[in-house]
Design a protein around this motif. Structure first.
Motif, PDB file in Angstrom:
ATOM      1  N   ARG A 128      31.070  47.774  27.701  1.00  0.00           N
ATOM      2  CA  ARG A 128      30.302  47.061  26.678  1.00  0.00           C
ATOM      3  C   ARG A 128      31.137  45.974  26.014  1.00  0.00           C
ATOM      4  O   ARG A 128      30.646  44.877  25.731  1.00  0.00           O
ATOM      5  N   GLN A 129      32.403  46.275  25.769  1.00  0.00           N
ATOM      6  CA  GLN A 129      33.270  45.326  25.074  1.00  0.00           C
ATOM      7  C   GLN A 129      33.859  44.267  26.007  1.00  0.00           C
ATOM      8  O   GLN A 129      34.170  43.158  25.573  1.00  0.00           O
ATOM      9  N   HIS A 130      34.012  44.629  27.289  1.00  0.00           N
ATOM     10  CA  HIS A 130      34.635  43.719  28.261  1.00  0.00           C
ATOM     11  C   HIS A 130      33.817  43.733  29.557  1.00  0.00           C
ATOM     12  O   HIS A 130      34.228  44.341  30.552  1.00  0.00           O
ATOM     13  N   PRO A 131      32.664  43.078  29.560  1.00  0.00           N
ATOM     14  CA  PRO A 131      31.773  43.139  30.727  1.00  0.00           C
ATOM     15  C   PRO A 131      32.425  42.695  32.031  1.00  0.00           C
ATOM     16  O   PRO A 131      32.053  43.175  33.106  1.00  0.00           O
ATOM     17  N   ASP A 186      51.044  43.824  42.694  1.00  0.00           N
ATOM     18  CA  ASP A 186      50.610  42.446  42.441  1.00  0.00           C
ATOM     19  C   ASP A 186      49.567  42.007  43.467  1.00  0.00           C
ATOM     20  O   ASP A 186      48.551  41.388  43.119  1.00  0.00           O
ATOM     21  N   LYS A 187      49.810  42.338  44.726  1.00  0.00           N
ATOM     22  CA  LYS A 187      48.888  41.943  45.793  1.00  0.00           C
ATOM     23  C   LYS A 187      47.527  42.617  45.616  1.00  0.00           C
ATOM     24  O   LYS A 187      46.476  41.970  45.723  1.00  0.00           O
ATOM     25  N   VAL A 188      47.545  43.920  45.333  1.00  0.00           N
ATOM     26  CA  VAL A 188      46.289  44.651  45.145  1.00  0.00           C
ATOM     27  C   VAL A 188      45.559  44.139  43.906  1.00  0.00           C
ATOM     28  O   VAL A 188      44.335  43.964  43.918  1.00  0.00           O
ATOM     29  N   PHE A 189      46.299  43.867  42.840  1.00  0.00           N
ATOM     30  CA  PHE A 189      45.684  43.370  41.612  1.00  0.00           C
ATOM     31  C   PHE A 189      44.939  42.058  41.856  1.00  0.00           C
ATOM     32  O   PHE A 189      43.787  41.897  41.438  1.00  0.00           O
ATOM     33  N   HIS A 190      45.584  41.130  42.535  1.00  0.00           N
ATOM     34  CA  HIS A 190      44.939  39.835  42.790  1.00  0.00           C
ATOM     35  C   HIS A 190      43.731  40.004  43.715  1.00  0.00           C
ATOM     36  O   HIS A 190      42.723  39.302  43.564  1.00  0.00           O
ATOM     37  N   CYS A 191      43.826  40.940  44.624  1.00  0.00           N
ATOM     38  CA  CYS A 191      42.698  41.219  45.500  1.00  0.00           C
ATOM     39  C   CYS A 191      41.528  41.800  44.700  1.00  0.00           C
ATOM     40  O   CYS A 191      40.374  41.413  44.886  1.00  0.00           O
ATOM     41  N   LEU A 192      41.825  42.719  43.796  1.00  0.00           N
ATOM     42  CA  LEU A 192      40.780  43.309  42.960  1.00  0.00           C
ATOM     43  C   LEU A 192      40.147  42.256  42.056  1.00  0.00           C
ATOM     44  O   LEU A 192      38.934  42.286  41.812  1.00  0.00           O
ATOM     45  N   GLN A 193      40.956  41.330  41.571  1.00  0.00           N
ATOM     46  CA  GLN A 193      40.411  40.234  40.768  1.00  0.00           C
ATOM     47  C   GLN A 193      39.396  39.431  41.571  1.00  0.00           C
ATOM     48  O   GLN A 193      38.330  39.063  41.068  1.00  0.00           O
ATOM     49  N   THR A 194      39.737  39.162  42.821  1.00  0.00           N
ATOM     50  CA  THR A 194      38.826  38.413  43.688  1.00  0.00           C
ATOM     51  C   THR A 194      37.531  39.179  43.910  1.00  0.00           C
ATOM     52  O   THR A 194      36.429  38.624  43.823  1.00  0.00           O
ATOM     53  N   LEU A 195      37.654  40.471  44.176  1.00  0.00           N
ATOM     54  CA  LEU A 195      36.471  41.285  44.437  1.00  0.00           C
ATOM     55  C   LEU A 195      35.586  41.426  43.204  1.00  0.00           C
ATOM     56  O   LEU A 195      34.363  41.547  43.324  1.00  0.00           O
ATOM     57  N   SER A 196      36.195  41.427  42.013  1.00  0.00           N
ATOM     58  CA  SER A 196      35.413  41.620  40.790  1.00  0.00           C
ATOM     59  C   SER A 196      34.750  40.334  40.309  1.00  0.00           C
ATOM     60  O   SER A 196      33.833  40.376  39.485  1.00  0.00           O
ATOM     61  N   SER A 197      35.206  39.205  40.817  1.00  0.00           N
ATOM     62  CA  SER A 197      34.614  37.928  40.409  1.00  0.00           C
ATOM     63  C   SER A 197      33.317  37.690  41.167  1.00  0.00           C
ATOM     64  O   SER A 197      33.065  38.264  42.223  1.00  0.00           O
ATOM     65  N   ARG A 198      32.501  36.827  40.638  1.00  0.00           N
ATOM     66  CA  ARG A 198      31.240  36.506  41.311  1.00  0.00           C
ATOM     67  C   ARG A 198      31.489  35.913  42.691  1.00  0.00           C
ATOM     68  O   ARG A 198      30.763  36.179  43.638  1.00  0.00           O
ATOM     69  N   ALA A 199      32.544  35.123  42.784  1.00  0.00           N
ATOM     70  CA  ALA A 199      32.854  34.486  44.067  1.00  0.00           C
ATOM     71  C   ALA A 199      33.261  35.509  45.112  1.00  0.00           C
ATOM     72  O   ALA A 199      33.132  35.275  46.311  1.00  0.00           O
ATOM     73  N   GLY A 200      33.763  36.672  44.631  1.00  0.00           N
ATOM     74  CA  GLY A 200      34.242  37.674  45.571  1.00  0.00           C
ATOM     75  C   GLY A 200      33.200  38.677  46.001  1.00  0.00           C
ATOM     76  O   GLY A 200      33.458  39.525  46.854  1.00  0.00           O
ATOM     77  N   LYS A 201      32.001  38.619  45.424  1.00  0.00           N
ATOM     78  CA  LYS A 201      30.969  39.581  45.770  1.00  0.00           C
ATOM     79  C   LYS A 201      30.621  39.466  47.252  1.00  0.00           C
ATOM     80  O   LYS A 201      30.388  38.376  47.773  1.00  0.00           O
TER      81      LYS A 201
END
Length: 209
Positions: free
Chosen positions: A103-106, A189-204
């Motif tokens: 709720r606080q950080h969609p 670091d590698k997994v984090f950046h990958c998760l960022q990509t997957l969580s973004s709209r562009a990564g869907k």
């Protein structure tokens, strides 16, 4: 994004969790929650005492964790009964924390450290699962050094969980924590950046390994 972090005993989950936290990921530690729900005077502790007896308590009324460990690691039936009591209480708190964070950080990323995520069939709670992996010989050596256990006792505790190699098949990402801290951090670091990509709209709809 909801991420489950798991790994076998003495794999170094806490170390990896801190690395993700340093990168800005909200980390929920179920070990901390597990201690909270059985604090002296809590309904959770009362349920454990009712199930396993007052020998679970120390002189000051708190949970004797060493005694409980000796009790359940040697007895699969008692271990299952303990998990049946503890897991619902722990995951109720986890659910509240995940909902509040969402709720606080969609668009935020929350990671829950769950040692028995796979064994407890909690895979469906998470969008992605990250496994902290070490080979069995490394796991055994670290467990003995950390907890001061003889080999037989350490092996018994390891056998109470799914093997690290079997857990690999259930994870979306595997971080090998058997090397140096720098090597582990590079993987985080590698997994984090990958998760960022997957969580973004562009990564869907995309994969990232």
């Amino acid at each position: 994004m909801k991420i489950g972090l798991t790994g076998s005993i003495a794999s170094g989950k806490s170390t990896v969790a801190r690395m993700f936290a340093d990168l800005g990921v909200k980390v929920v530690d179920t070990d901390v929650i597990a201690r909270r729900v059985v604090e002296p005077g809590s309904p959770g502790l009362s349920r454990l005492v009712k199930e396993f007896g007052r020998s679970l308590l120390t002189d000051n009324g708190s949970l004797n964790r060493r005694y409980l460990g000796e009790l359940i690691f040697a007895d699969p039936e008692k271990r299952q009964r303990l998990n049946q009591i503890m897991h619902p209480m722990i995951m109720a708190v986890v659910s509240d924390e995940m909902q509040n964070y969402a709720r606080q950080h969609p668009d935020g990323m929350i990671m829950v450290d769950v040692p028995l995520l796979i064994e407890a069939n909690l895979r469906s709670w998470f969008d992605q699962v990250v496994l902290v992996y070490v080979p069995v010989p490394v796991q055994l050596a670290r467990l003995r050094a950390r907890d001061g256990l003889d080999e037989e006792t350490a092996q018994l505790r390891m056998r109470s969980q799914m093997s690290p190699d079997e857990k690999r098949h259930h994870a979306d990402f595997v971080i090998d924590n058997s090397g140096s801290p720098a090597a582990t951090r590079a993987q985080v670091d590698k997994v984090f950046h990958c998760l960022q990509t997957l969580s973004s709209r562009a990564g869907k709809g995309h994969t990232c390994k």
